[in-house]
Motif scaffolding. Structure first.
Motif, PDB file in Angstrom:
ATOM      1  N   TYR A 156       0.783  -1.445   0.197  1.00 21.16           N
ATOM      2  CA  TYR A 156       0.436   0.214  -0.316  1.00 21.16           C
ATOM      3  C   TYR A 156       0.515   1.148   0.069  1.00 21.16           C
ATOM      4  CZ  TYR A 156      -1.603   4.397   1.252  1.00 21.16           C
ATOM      5  OH  TYR A 156      -2.284   5.600   2.245  1.00 21.16           O
ATOM      6  N   GLN A 157       0.251   1.915  -1.096  1.00 22.10           N
ATOM      7  CA  GLN A 157       1.176   3.493  -1.162  1.00 22.10           C
ATOM      8  C   GLN A 157       0.541   4.024  -2.260  1.00 22.10           C
ATOM      9  OE1 GLN A 157       5.678   2.546  -2.432  1.00 22.10           O
ATOM     10  NE2 GLN A 157       4.964   1.622  -4.284  1.00 22.10           N
ATOM     11  N   MET A 158       0.806   4.970  -2.061  1.00 33.24           N
ATOM     12  CA  MET A 158       0.307   6.288  -3.138  1.00 33.24           C
ATOM     13  C   MET A 158       2.172   7.465  -3.935  1.00 33.24           C
ATOM     14  SD  MET A 158      -0.751   9.248  -0.373  1.00 33.24           S
ATOM     15  CE  MET A 158      -2.145   9.204  -0.052  1.00 33.24           C
ATOM     16  N   PRO A 159       1.067   7.683  -4.922  1.00 29.61           N
ATOM     17  CA  PRO A 159       0.125   7.353  -5.728  1.00 29.61           C
ATOM     18  C   PRO A 159       0.237   6.165  -6.599  1.00 29.61           C
ATOM     19  CG  PRO A 159       1.997   8.323  -6.972  1.00 29.61           C
ATOM     20  CD  PRO A 159       2.168   8.368  -5.847  1.00 29.61           C
ATOM     21  N   THR A 199       2.181   1.922  -9.728  1.00 30.04           N
ATOM     22  CA  THR A 199       2.974   1.770  -8.720  1.00 30.04           C
ATOM     23  C   THR A 199       4.536   2.257  -8.412  1.00 30.04           C
ATOM     24  OG1 THR A 199       2.457   1.765  -6.015  1.00 30.04           O
ATOM     25  CG2 THR A 199       3.327   0.317  -7.310  1.00 30.04           C
ATOM     26  N   ASP A 200       4.716   2.916  -7.783  1.00 26.32           N
ATOM     27  CA  ASP A 200       6.255   3.454  -7.731  1.00 26.32           C
ATOM     28  C   ASP A 200       6.302   4.578  -8.548  1.00 26.32           C
ATOM     29  OD1 ASP A 200       9.060   2.632  -5.913  1.00 26.32           O
ATOM     30  OD2 ASP A 200       9.123   3.911  -8.455  1.00 26.32           O
ATOM     31  N   SER A 201       6.191   5.962  -8.360  1.00 27.04           N
ATOM     32  CA  SER A 201       6.631   7.295  -9.018  1.00 27.04           C
ATOM     33  C   SER A 201       7.973   6.806  -9.482  1.00 27.04           C
ATOM     34  CB  SER A 201       6.957   8.604  -8.402  1.00 27.04           C
ATOM     35  OG  SER A 201       7.839   8.660  -7.339  1.00 27.04           O
ATOM     36  N   THR A 202       9.151   6.438  -9.813  1.00 27.79           N
ATOM     37  CA  THR A 202      10.666   6.204 -10.640  1.00 27.79           C
ATOM     38  C   THR A 202      10.290   5.179 -11.367  1.00 27.79           C
ATOM     39  OG1 THR A 202      11.940   6.706  -8.466  1.00 27.79           O
ATOM     40  CG2 THR A 202      12.850   5.920  -9.913  1.00 27.79           C
ATOM     41  N   ARG A 248       0.108  10.754  14.996  1.00 30.01           N
ATOM     42  CA  ARG A 248       0.568   9.662  15.766  1.00 30.01           C
ATOM     43  C   ARG A 248       1.380   9.581  14.542  1.00 30.01           C
ATOM     44  NH1 ARG A 248       0.044   7.367  20.992  1.00 30.01           N
ATOM     45  NH2 ARG A 248       0.607   5.705  20.783  1.00 30.01           N
ATOM     46  N   ARG A 249       0.210   8.485  13.672  1.00 37.48           N
ATOM     47  CA  ARG A 249       0.644   7.735  12.705  1.00 37.48           C
ATOM     48  C   ARG A 249       2.175   8.158  11.759  1.00 37.48           C
ATOM     49  NH1 ARG A 249       0.722   6.329   7.222  1.00 37.48           N
ATOM     50  NH2 ARG A 249       0.403   3.985   6.668  1.00 37.48           N
ATOM     51  N   GLN A 250       2.249   9.430  11.857  1.00 36.90           N
ATOM     52  CA  GLN A 250       3.350   9.466  11.037  1.00 36.90           C
ATOM     53  C   GLN A 250       4.636  10.112  11.415  1.00 36.90           C
ATOM     54  OE1 GLN A 250       1.763   8.615   8.206  1.00 36.90           O
ATOM     55  NE2 GLN A 250       2.089  10.328   6.848  1.00 36.90           N
ATOM     56  N   GLY A 275       5.860   6.698  11.994  1.00 39.71           N
ATOM     57  CA  GLY A 275       6.675   5.592  10.774  1.00 39.71           C
ATOM     58  C   GLY A 275       7.835   7.182  10.249  1.00 39.71           C
ATOM     59  N   TYR A 276       7.784   8.677  10.121  1.00 41.02           N
ATOM     60  CA  TYR A 276       8.958   8.616   9.813  1.00 41.02           C
ATOM     61  C   TYR A 276       8.951  10.048  10.541  1.00 41.02           C
ATOM     62  CZ  TYR A 276       5.515   7.154   6.182  1.00 41.02           C
ATOM     63  OH  TYR A 276       5.136   6.017   4.648  1.00 41.02           O
ATOM     64  N   THR A 277       9.035  10.638  11.652  1.00 31.86           N
ATOM     65  CA  THR A 277       9.964  11.637  12.195  1.00 31.86           C
ATOM     66  C   THR A 277       9.884  11.116  13.165  1.00 31.86           C
ATOM     67  OG1 THR A 277       7.925  12.826  13.450  1.00 31.86           O
ATOM     68  CG2 THR A 277       8.802  13.477  11.561  1.00 31.86           C
ATOM     69  N   ARG A 321      14.300  -1.986   3.390  1.00 33.36           N
ATOM     70  CA  ARG A 321      15.029  -2.550   1.689  1.00 33.36           C
ATOM     71  C   ARG A 321      14.721  -1.802   0.522  1.00 33.36           C
ATOM     72  NH1 ARG A 321      16.238  -7.993   2.772  1.00 33.36           N
ATOM     73  NH2 ARG A 321      15.654  -9.163   4.520  1.00 33.36           N
ATOM     74  N   TYR A 322      14.004  -1.279   0.101  1.00 28.77           N
ATOM     75  CA  TYR A 322      13.468  -0.281  -0.945  1.00 28.77           C
ATOM     76  C   TYR A 322      15.106   0.459  -1.016  1.00 28.77           C
ATOM     77  CZ  TYR A 322      11.589   3.029  -4.492  1.00 28.77           C
ATOM     78  OH  TYR A 322      11.063   3.525  -5.556  1.00 28.77           O
ATOM     79  N   ARG A 323      15.157   0.226  -0.265  1.00 27.84           N
ATOM     80  CA  ARG A 323      16.269   1.773  -0.924  1.00 27.84           C
ATOM     81  C   ARG A 323      17.556   1.767  -0.971  1.00 27.84           C
ATOM     82  NH1 ARG A 323      14.390   6.353   4.571  1.00 27.84           N
ATOM     83  NH2 ARG A 323      12.722   7.046   2.871  1.00 27.84           N
ATOM     84  N   THR A 372       8.521  -4.059  -2.038  1.00 29.70           N
ATOM     85  CA  THR A 372       8.671  -3.819  -0.722  1.00 29.70           C
ATOM     86  C   THR A 372       8.410  -2.289  -0.734  1.00 29.70           C
ATOM     87  OG1 THR A 372      10.565  -2.726  -0.723  1.00 29.70           O
ATOM     88  CG2 THR A 372      11.174  -4.802  -0.589  1.00 29.70           C
ATOM     89  N   LYS A 373       8.210  -1.506   0.706  1.00 27.47           N
ATOM     90  CA  LYS A 373       7.905   0.040   0.649  1.00 27.47           C
ATOM     91  C   LYS A 373       8.790   0.871   0.983  1.00 27.47           C
ATOM     92  CE  LYS A 373       3.865   1.284   3.355  1.00 27.47           C
ATOM     93  NZ  LYS A 373       2.603   1.249   3.939  1.00 27.47           N
ATOM     94  N   MET A 374       8.282   1.766   0.729  1.00 24.12           N
ATOM     95  CA  MET A 374      10.156   3.403   0.995  1.00 24.12           C
ATOM     96  C   MET A 374      10.116   2.930   2.401  1.00 24.12           C
ATOM     97  SD  MET A 374       9.927   6.710   0.502  1.00 24.12           S
ATOM     98  CE  MET A 374       8.805   7.449   1.459  1.00 24.12           C
TER      99      MET A 374
END
Ligand SMILES: N[C@@H](CCC(=O)N[C@@H](CS)C(=O)NCC(=O)O)C(=O)O
Length: 366
Positions: free
Chosen positions: A51-54, A65-68, A148-150, A153-155, A298-300, A357-359
């Motif tokens: 699950y990821q956007m866009p 999926t995956d902008s790149t 809370r989620r963000q 997850g990210y900060t 793993r994506y990176r 994998t997800k980012m």
């Protein structure tokens, strides 16, 4: 294409904004739809792997999926002016700048959005309304959930602590100085027409730095030429741009490459070491900033493998010239520092139709 492309995401999302900029620059008609939770998320994970956007729906019904990889797919499939420069050295530098913008500027972008009260109020309210409309819960609870989620997850859940906030903000402040110098001289990163590098940088800028209240005010005050570039890219069509002249890599991209060599590539190596060791959390000292408990990705690892693959595909003498440029700006050694990369079997080979994998996250599959 007569039926517009379906673009599913959010109108404050990093990678949705990147793809919108691409579609506009390329002249491809699309409609943006707000992805809905939990229904869309479950379907996307089932059909596209994560699950990821866009995500994009083609007129024939297929999903991407995956902008790149989506951009690479359209560039190969669509006629019309190319987004990558014809000069292979400049094209390689574009891949490098895109990846840096996607994966490293994500950190200060998420920080400015979710750390500050102002930013997190704006974004949590917007996302709760845009995506959780069908969830039967009080609005305040939905916003608190998003915040809370963000953050988890990210900060603060991804290695950002009170001790390194200044360092994370410096990634952005230093970048602004470098970009302001460039956009005072010319309209786009490499010259008179936008390239993949501009589209890559639109991810962090269009829907984050030039939208979220705290970084936007900093840009207004310190980097008006950068602000102008954000709008210029949005309003430019490749088909209307002058042809590339010599396609050489401008010398003033040097400071950006130095940031990649001293911050981003060392981070990618620390991340790859953590993945190889199976450590889902890791500490790293990168560009003089200490991160504690960053999430492995793993994506990176695959991103690093992709950068190497792009380099290895360069013909001579572009390969030699690119190597010189990378050496000159401190990117060569960290690009090749790790002998082998801990990729999963077949990792991301299904992109843009299936992700492995997800980012950032721990739900990797394959
Ligand atoms: N590599 C992907 C990254 C997409 C991505 O991570 N998008 C973010 C939103 S901008 C997301 O969906 N994150 C998933 C989550 O938060 O669970 C791409 O280029 O499209």
């Amino acid at each position: 294409m007569s039926t517009p492309l379906g673009l599913y995401g959010s109108n404050i999302s990093y990678f949705t904004g990147k793809l919108e900029n691409y579609f506009r620059v390329k002249g491809l008609d699309y409609r943006l739809h707000a992805m809905q939770f939990p229904g869309d998320a479950k379907r996307i994970e089932r059909d596209l792997g994560v699950y990821q956007m866009p995500v994009v729906q083609l007129p024939d019904g297929r999903w991407l999926t995956d902008s790149t990889k989506i951009i690479q797919w359209f560039e190969a499939e669509q006629p019309g002016p190319a987004l990558l420069p014809g000069n292979p050295v400049a094209a390689f530098i574009c891949y490098l700048l895109e990846d840096y913008a996607d994966e490293w500027l994500w950190r200060p972008a998420m920080h400015y959005r979710w750390h500050s009260v102002e930013g997190s109020h704006f974004a949590s309210r917007h996302l709760a309304d845009e995506h959780l409309g069908g969830v039967p819960a009080p609005a305040g609870l939905k916003r608190a959930f998003m915040r809370r989620r963000q953050r988890n997850g990210y900060t603060r859940g991804d290695g950002i602590t009170p001790d390194n906030v200044v360092g994370v903000e410096a990634i952005f402040l230093d970048l602004l100085k470098r970009l302001e110098a460039i956009f005072r001289r010319r309209p786009f990163l490499l010259g008179q027409r936008p390239t993949l590098a501009d589209v890559g940088f639109s991810g962090p800028f269009f829907r984050h730095f030039a939208l979220d209240p705290v970084p936007l005010e900093i840009i207004r005050q310190r980097a008006p030429a950068v602000l102008e570039w954000v709008a210029r890219l949005w309003n430019t069509r490749l088909a209307d741009c002058p042809a590339e002249v010599d396609g050489a890599v401008p010398e003033d991209l040097g400071p950006l490459l130095e940031a990649i060599g001293s911050e981003y590539l060392p981070y990618l190596n620390a991340n790859a070491a953590a993945v190889a060791a199976g450590s889902k959390r890791f500490d790293a000292e990168v560009g003089g900033v200490a991160y504690r408990g960053a999430r492995y990705s793993r994506y990176r690892v695959w991103c690093l493998a992709e950068l190497r693959r792009h380099f290895e595909q360069l013909p001579e003498p572009a390969s030699e010239e690119s190597r010189r440029l990378l050496e000159q700006h401190g990117c060569w050694r960290p690009l090749w520092e790790r002998e082998s990369l801990p990729l999963l079997p077949g990792q991301e080979e299904g992109l843009p139709f299936k992700a492995s994998t997800k980012m950032v996250g721990t739900n990797e599959r394959v």
